[in-house]
Design an enzyme around this catalytic site. Sequence first.
Site, PDB file in Angstrom:
ATOM      1  N   HIS A 128     -91.414   0.003 -34.205  1.00  0.00           N
ATOM      2  CA  HIS A 128     -91.086  -1.165 -35.016  1.00  0.00           C
ATOM      3  C   HIS A 128     -92.381  -1.832 -35.469  1.00  0.00           C
ATOM      4  O   HIS A 128     -93.238  -2.164 -34.653  1.00  0.00           O
ATOM      5  CB  HIS A 128     -90.236  -2.156 -34.227  1.00  0.00           C
ATOM      6  CG  HIS A 128     -88.796  -1.767 -34.152  1.00  0.00           C
ATOM      7  ND1 HIS A 128     -87.792  -2.672 -33.861  1.00  0.00           N
ATOM      8  CD2 HIS A 128     -88.183  -0.582 -34.370  1.00  0.00           C
ATOM      9  CE1 HIS A 128     -86.623  -2.047 -33.867  1.00  0.00           C
ATOM     10  NE2 HIS A 128     -86.840  -0.782 -34.172  1.00  0.00           N
ATOM     11  N   TYR A 179     -84.403 -12.228 -34.729  1.00  0.00           N
ATOM     12  CA  TYR A 179     -84.351 -13.433 -33.895  1.00  0.00           C
ATOM     13  C   TYR A 179     -83.805 -14.572 -34.759  1.00  0.00           C
ATOM     14  O   TYR A 179     -84.438 -14.958 -35.746  1.00  0.00           O
ATOM     15  CB  TYR A 179     -85.744 -13.796 -33.386  1.00  0.00           C
ATOM     16  CG  TYR A 179     -86.290 -12.869 -32.324  1.00  0.00           C
ATOM     17  CD1 TYR A 179     -86.302 -13.253 -30.985  1.00  0.00           C
ATOM     18  CD2 TYR A 179     -86.804 -11.612 -32.646  1.00  0.00           C
ATOM     19  CE1 TYR A 179     -86.809 -12.423 -30.005  1.00  0.00           C
ATOM     20  CE2 TYR A 179     -87.317 -10.776 -31.676  1.00  0.00           C
ATOM     21  CZ  TYR A 179     -87.307 -11.186 -30.361  1.00  0.00           C
ATOM     22  OH  TYR A 179     -87.813 -10.351 -29.386  1.00  0.00           O
ATOM     23  N   PRO A 229     -86.751 -13.666 -21.443  1.00  0.00           N
ATOM     24  CA  PRO A 229     -86.827 -12.418 -22.200  1.00  0.00           C
ATOM     25  C   PRO A 229     -87.133 -12.591 -23.679  1.00  0.00           C
ATOM     26  O   PRO A 229     -87.325 -11.596 -24.385  1.00  0.00           O
ATOM     27  CB  PRO A 229     -85.436 -11.811 -22.001  1.00  0.00           C
ATOM     28  CG  PRO A 229     -84.540 -12.970 -21.718  1.00  0.00           C
ATOM     29  CD  PRO A 229     -85.381 -13.946 -20.960  1.00  0.00           C
ATOM     30  N   LYS A 271     -91.754  -9.634 -22.691  1.00  0.00           N
ATOM     31  CA  LYS A 271     -93.014  -9.496 -21.955  1.00  0.00           C
ATOM     32  C   LYS A 271     -92.884  -8.934 -20.541  1.00  0.00           C
ATOM     33  O   LYS A 271     -93.874  -8.486 -19.973  1.00  0.00           O
ATOM     34  CB  LYS A 271     -93.697 -10.868 -21.865  1.00  0.00           C
ATOM     35  CG  LYS A 271     -94.230 -11.361 -23.185  1.00  0.00           C
ATOM     36  CD  LYS A 271     -95.513 -10.658 -23.562  1.00  0.00           C
ATOM     37  CE  LYS A 271     -95.834 -10.761 -25.024  1.00  0.00           C
ATOM     38  NZ  LYS A 271     -95.459  -9.623 -25.831  1.00  0.00           N
ATOM     39  N   TYR A 296     -96.807 -10.943 -29.704  1.00  0.00           N
ATOM     40  CA  TYR A 296     -95.654 -10.052 -29.530  1.00  0.00           C
ATOM     41  C   TYR A 296     -96.096  -8.607 -29.292  1.00  0.00           C
ATOM     42  O   TYR A 296     -95.512  -7.920 -28.436  1.00  0.00           O
ATOM     43  CB  TYR A 296     -94.770 -10.122 -30.779  1.00  0.00           C
ATOM     44  CG  TYR A 296     -93.355  -9.634 -30.550  1.00  0.00           C
ATOM     45  CD1 TYR A 296     -92.313 -10.534 -30.303  1.00  0.00           C
ATOM     46  CD2 TYR A 296     -93.049  -8.275 -30.565  1.00  0.00           C
ATOM     47  CE1 TYR A 296     -91.020 -10.097 -30.079  1.00  0.00           C
ATOM     48  CE2 TYR A 296     -91.756  -7.821 -30.349  1.00  0.00           C
ATOM     49  CZ  TYR A 296     -90.749  -8.743 -30.110  1.00  0.00           C
ATOM     50  OH  TYR A 296     -89.464  -8.295 -29.877  1.00  0.00           O
TER      51      TYR A 296
END
Length: 391
Positions: free
Chosen positions: A72, A201, A293, A297, A385
């Site tokens: 991704h 998200y 979550p 991580k 991220y």
Amino acid sequence: MRTTVGIIGAGPAGLLLARLLHGAGIDSVVLESRDRAYVEQRQRAGILEQGTADVLRAAGAGERMDREGLRHDGIELRFAGRRHRVDFPGLTGGRSVTVYAQTEVCKDLIALQLAEGGPLLFEAEALAVEGAQSDRPAVRFRHEGREDVLECDYVVGCDGHWGVARKAVPAALSQVFERTYPFGWLGILADVAPSHDELVYARHERGFALLSMRSPSVSRLYLQVPAGTDPQVWADEAIWDELERRFETGDGWRLARGPVTQKSVTPMRSYVHEPMRHGRLFLAGDAAHIVPPTGAKGLNLAVGDVVTFARALIHERETGSAELLDAYSRTCLRRVWQAERFSCDMTAMLHRSPEATAFEERLQLARLERIASCRAAGTDLAEGYTGFPLG
């Protein structure tokens, strides 16, 4: 039984550590309280940072990940009915993440350990870590109906939050930092192709939602729900209806539905135990820290811990210097606290707190607008991220 490094726990951290040590010619024994089938089936995290994927490849455990995992190059943020993509490679100089479930990482590492590595004992319950401050620490454990002792030069506790390793650190020497959130994630697995090719998200006035996936044909989706929610009170269709509301955009995007095969609620918690070392006992992964979550991580932090330990032990073997081993806790905690910060920031920006004021909700939208309109803000998210440096 005797070995150089006794490893408690055969999750991805313990298994990867055994693999790294094997590659350096350092012997180890892995003790796992569950049976092999359980370890290879338990559902956990599925996002691998760039550094984690690179370490697995270097350890010889990346072949199936590269074949079946999903690379991704970004995520999508949704808020106020709008969509904004965060371009990871464009903002970080080429970094990305890989969707590859923890269960699959464990399968790959177990197969390698059983074929090439040292002993991996399933259904071997660690009972206590003894003599952590001595030159010969030991793990007392039960296996095949009898108690035994594993004598070691070092013990690494990869046995999770409820394991025995952290309990061996005296309370007088421990500091605990934690936060419990008033909401959790209602998660489902569904036999339907993901409705988007990257993670989504969504910040919505009704609460957070996340669109993720396990494979090209299996979707993983989450809804923010009050802490303590019983997942069985949510009918499948009600979950899909709520997901559809929270993912709604103004451009006609639609959420694909399918049969729900698994349903559960994940609590949200931040936790750090300091120090991460006591004598010759080293804590790694959930034994030392937990993150919500939202930032993906948890697994990656555990990988950073065991990479740090393996490098430090190899350095000691090659140079005779224990400098890196002595710095283990400080080194790991620098990365841990950055990950805690990132995860808390993501959580605060995307979730609706039950006590939130209208002012605080406007701040959430302002933070999202900043990421969507400012390259520096987008870069900060993308760098966090895709992962902080290992070790």
